[in-house]
Design a protein around this motif. Structure first.
Motif, PDB file in Angstrom:
ATOM      1  N   GLU A 187       0.820  -1.208   0.000  1.00  0.00           N
ATOM      2  CA  GLU A 187       0.000   0.000   0.000  1.00  0.00           C
ATOM      3  C   GLU A 187       0.855   1.259   0.000  1.00  0.00           C
ATOM      4  OE1 GLU A 187      -3.534   2.317   0.082  1.00  0.00           O
ATOM      5  OE2 GLU A 187      -2.973   0.319  -0.617  1.00  0.00           O
ATOM      6  N   ARG A 188       1.970   1.224   0.699  1.00  0.00           N
ATOM      7  CA  ARG A 188       2.883   2.372   0.701  1.00  0.00           C
ATOM      8  C   ARG A 188       3.405   2.642  -0.712  1.00  0.00           C
ATOM      9  NH1 ARG A 188       8.904   2.600   3.507  1.00  0.00           N
ATOM     10  NH2 ARG A 188       9.458   4.669   2.708  1.00  0.00           N
ATOM     11  N   ALA A 189       3.804   1.593  -1.412  1.00  0.00           N
ATOM     12  CA  ALA A 189       4.297   1.765  -2.779  1.00  0.00           C
ATOM     13  C   ALA A 189       3.199   2.314  -3.690  1.00  0.00           C
ATOM     14  CB  ALA A 189       4.829   0.439  -3.313  1.00  0.00           C
ATOM     15  N   ARG A 190       1.981   1.821  -3.519  1.00  0.00           N
ATOM     16  CA  ARG A 190       0.871   2.292  -4.355  1.00  0.00           C
ATOM     17  C   ARG A 190       0.602   3.773  -4.111  1.00  0.00           C
ATOM     18  NH1 ARG A 190      -4.136   3.739  -4.231  1.00  0.00           N
ATOM     19  NH2 ARG A 190      -4.249   3.511  -1.963  1.00  0.00           N
ATOM     20  N   LYS A 191       0.515   4.168  -2.848  1.00  0.00           N
ATOM     21  CA  LYS A 191       0.234   5.564  -2.519  1.00  0.00           C
ATOM     22  C   LYS A 191       1.353   6.494  -2.974  1.00  0.00           C
ATOM     23  CE  LYS A 191      -2.822   4.936   1.470  1.00  0.00           C
ATOM     24  NZ  LYS A 191      -2.990   5.155   2.941  1.00  0.00           N
ATOM     25  N   SER A 192       2.563   5.973  -3.066  1.00  0.00           N
ATOM     26  CA  SER A 192       3.697   6.806  -3.473  1.00  0.00           C
ATOM     27  C   SER A 192       3.706   7.076  -4.975  1.00  0.00           C
ATOM     28  CB  SER A 192       5.011   6.140  -3.064  1.00  0.00           C
ATOM     29  OG  SER A 192       5.071   5.983  -1.654  1.00  0.00           O
ATOM     30  N   GLY A 193       2.927   6.315  -5.736  1.00  0.00           N
ATOM     31  CA  GLY A 193       2.842   6.562  -7.167  1.00  0.00           C
ATOM     32  C   GLY A 193       3.535   5.541  -8.042  1.00  0.00           C
ATOM     33  N   TYR A 194       4.008   4.446  -7.464  1.00  0.00           N
ATOM     34  CA  TYR A 194       4.624   3.401  -8.290  1.00  0.00           C
ATOM     35  C   TYR A 194       3.529   2.648  -9.050  1.00  0.00           C
ATOM     36  CZ  TYR A 194       9.061   4.195  -5.979  1.00  0.00           C
ATOM     37  OH  TYR A 194      10.222   4.770  -5.524  1.00  0.00           O
ATOM     38  N   GLU A 195       3.835   2.309 -10.291  1.00  0.00           N
ATOM     39  CA  GLU A 195       2.884   1.609 -11.132  1.00  0.00           C
ATOM     40  C   GLU A 195       3.310   0.177 -11.433  1.00  0.00           C
ATOM     41  OE1 GLU A 195       2.484   4.062 -14.572  1.00  0.00           O
ATOM     42  OE2 GLU A 195       1.368   5.629 -13.513  1.00  0.00           O
ATOM     43  N   THR A 196       4.588  -0.133 -11.217  1.00  0.00           N
ATOM     44  CA  THR A 196       5.091  -1.489 -11.450  1.00  0.00           C
ATOM     45  C   THR A 196       5.778  -1.976 -10.181  1.00  0.00           C
ATOM     46  OG1 THR A 196       5.430  -1.026 -13.800  1.00  0.00           O
ATOM     47  CG2 THR A 196       6.572  -2.936 -12.882  1.00  0.00           C
ATOM     48  N   LEU A 197       5.316  -3.101  -9.673  1.00  0.00           N
ATOM     49  CA  LEU A 197       5.863  -3.707  -8.463  1.00  0.00           C
ATOM     50  C   LEU A 197       6.577  -4.997  -8.840  1.00  0.00           C
ATOM     51  CD1 LEU A 197       6.057  -3.805  -5.328  1.00  0.00           C
ATOM     52  CD2 LEU A 197       3.903  -5.091  -5.355  1.00  0.00           C
ATOM     53  N   VAL A 198       7.829  -5.118  -8.404  1.00  0.00           N
ATOM     54  CA  VAL A 198       8.654  -6.295  -8.693  1.00  0.00           C
ATOM     55  C   VAL A 198       8.876  -7.051  -7.399  1.00  0.00           C
ATOM     56  CG1 VAL A 198      10.857  -7.115  -9.608  1.00  0.00           C
ATOM     57  CG2 VAL A 198       9.799  -5.048 -10.572  1.00  0.00           C
ATOM     58  N   LEU A 199       8.423  -8.284  -7.338  1.00  0.00           N
ATOM     59  CA  LEU A 199       8.629  -9.127  -6.157  1.00  0.00           C
ATOM     60  C   LEU A 199       9.829 -10.028  -6.405  1.00  0.00           C
ATOM     61  CD1 LEU A 199       4.969 -10.298  -5.434  1.00  0.00           C
ATOM     62  CD2 LEU A 199       6.136  -8.260  -4.571  1.00  0.00           C
ATOM     63  N   THR A 200      10.874  -9.863  -5.614  1.00  0.00           N
ATOM     64  CA  THR A 200      12.026 -10.756  -5.698  1.00  0.00           C
ATOM     65  C   THR A 200      11.765 -11.959  -4.800  1.00  0.00           C
ATOM     66  OG1 THR A 200      13.616  -9.038  -6.271  1.00  0.00           O
ATOM     67  CG2 THR A 200      14.484 -10.995  -5.201  1.00  0.00           C
ATOM     68  N   VAL A 201      11.793 -13.159  -5.379  1.00  0.00           N
ATOM     69  CA  VAL A 201      11.287 -14.336  -4.683  1.00  0.00           C
ATOM     70  C   VAL A 201      12.347 -15.400  -4.438  1.00  0.00           C
ATOM     71  CG1 VAL A 201       8.931 -13.994  -5.521  1.00  0.00           C
ATOM     72  CG2 VAL A 201      10.540 -15.347  -6.893  1.00  0.00           C
ATOM     73  N   ASP A 202      13.621 -15.089  -4.710  1.00  0.00           N
ATOM     74  CA  ASP A 202      14.655 -16.118  -4.573  1.00  0.00           C
ATOM     75  C   ASP A 202      15.481 -15.940  -3.301  1.00  0.00           C
ATOM     76  OD1 ASP A 202      15.965 -13.826  -5.321  1.00  0.00           O
ATOM     77  OD2 ASP A 202      16.954 -14.669  -7.083  1.00  0.00           O
ATOM     78  N   ILE A 203      14.869 -15.375  -2.246  1.00  0.00           N
ATOM     79  CA  ILE A 203      15.599 -15.199  -0.983  1.00  0.00           C
ATOM     80  C   ILE A 203      14.785 -15.779   0.169  1.00  0.00           C
ATOM     81  CG2 ILE A 203      16.793 -13.557   0.518  1.00  0.00           C
ATOM     82  CD1 ILE A 203      17.119 -11.700  -1.658  1.00  0.00           C
TER      83      ILE A 203
END
Length: 382
Positions: A139-155
């Motif tokens: 939600e923080r990323a969305r409210k900040s104005g980011y339109e593309t979210l990248v989930l790093t899943v190899d950790i």
């Protein structure tokens, strides 16, 4: 600086050994780090000749936006330790050149500041360990104005990065005789990055793993979310998909079955990656994993990172089916050497290499690339 590799040699002289070692190093025996580069040498070009290539263009479309070159800046943590406002100068240079850039979840600059300085930047998240904190970070990323979210899943767990121990790097970055001596003997980094940051912004610290900016600061240190991630599963991806309205990208996929699961969970794109060799040592190079992932991904855009250093590398990945590639360490080094101008120069070098190689391959557009322009293990002298 005539090539991306030139920036690495200059950065080795500029940066304190612990910080350079953190950027340059990988996990355990560096098998995957070396294999990432070697994979590109396993393919040779088979160019066409006497083709009118006077109308060359590197433009391509991704997630509703047209970019001017088929490569971008990969997420790299702690960039503000190697260059003054490192994450911002990389993002600004990418925006000026109209290429994608991904802000790391382990940035030392608040994600709000980066998106304000460079609208259109993507945000990469290392997911916290519990759903409530995941929801809050998304939600923080969305409210900040980011339109593309990248989930790093190899950790799922932290890697065995012996290199960090040997060079004296740790988080929090602890004072040591080595760091103090390296700082004193590298005055351009000491004055131009560390002291300048300290005086203007205070001690750098992690903020982008938390629900709000201004997370608690440990005096004279950095703070990072080390909560357990070994229980995270595709159920968490489904939860994020329901919450996130923009483009959702999964980074760190190498197995075709995971690409199929990403498609089933409504993911918009995949970045084939072994984390630059920094996680599972011995993991297959992304270039060699790419064909299998593409077969399982359906119509999802598939991107690639790890090991790209030349324009020829970019075109080999695209010829095999990648939509675009991301480059990490060289842009970090370029920022350390020349700030935003250094990153812009590095982007220009890679773009010029792509352009020349397109001409010599006999193509005008990226969609003219195909596997028939490559032969595996057929390089001169091999």
């Amino acid at each position: 600086m005539l090539s991306l590799d030139d920036f690495e040699q200059a950065a080795r002289r500029r940066l304190p050994r612990p910080i350079f070692g953190y950027i340059a190093g990988a996990a355990e025996d560096n098998q995957s780090l070396r294999a990432n580069r070697d994979a590109f040498a396993r393919y040779g070009f088979v160019p066409r000749v006497l083709v009118n290539v006077s109308a060359r263009s590197q433009q391509f479309d991704l997630f509703g936006r047209r970019y001017d070159a088929p490569f971008g800046i990969a997420p790299m943590g702690l960039s503000a330790l190697s260059a003054y406002r490192g994450d911002i100068v990389q993002a600004r240079a990418a925006r000026a050149s109209n290429i994608p850039a991904i802000l790391s979840g382990t940035s030392l600059i608040p994600l709000e500041d980066v998106i304000q300085a460079a609208p259109g930047t993507w945000f990469q998240a290392y997911l916290p360990g519990d759903p409530a904190r995941i929801d809050a970070l998304v939600e923080r990323a969305r409210k900040s104005g980011y339109e593309t979210l990248v989930l790093t899943v190899d950790i799922p767990v932290s890697a065995n990065r012996e290199n960090n121990v040997r060079t004296g790097f740790s988080t929090p970055l602890k004072p040591s005789l080595r760091l103090a001596w390296d700082g004193l003997t590298r005055p351009r980094w000491l004055a131009g990055t560390f002291l300048r940051t300290l005086l203007a912004h205070g001690m750098p610290h992690f903020e982008n793993s938390f629900a709000t900016r201004g997370a608690p600061i440990l005096s004279a240190s950095v703070l990072r979310d080390f909560s357990a991630r070994d229980h995270l599963s595709w159920e968490h991806v489904a939860r994020i998909r329901r919450q996130w309205p923009g483009a959702l990208v999964i980074k760190g996929i190498l197995h075709p079955d995971d690409a199929a699961l990403a498609r089933e969970h409504g993911v918009d794109g995949i970045i084939v990656s072994n984390h630059g060799g920094r996680q599972l040592d011995g993991a297959v190079p992304p270039l060699l994993a790419l064909p299998g992932v593409l077969d399982a991904a359906g119509d999802m855009p598939v991107m690639l990172d790890s090991g790209v250093r030349r324009g020829g590398d970019v075109l080999k990945a695209l010829a095999l089916g990648a939509r675009c590639v991301f480059v990490g360490r060289p842009f970090n080094y370029a920022a350390a050497i020349g700030g935003e101008a250094g990153v812009a120069h590095a982007i220009g070098l890679l773009r010029a290499e792509v352009d020349r190689n397109m001409a010599m391959l006999g193509i005008n557009r990226l969609d003219e690339l195909h596997p028939g322009l490559l032969r595996r293990d057929e390089l001169p002298g091999r």
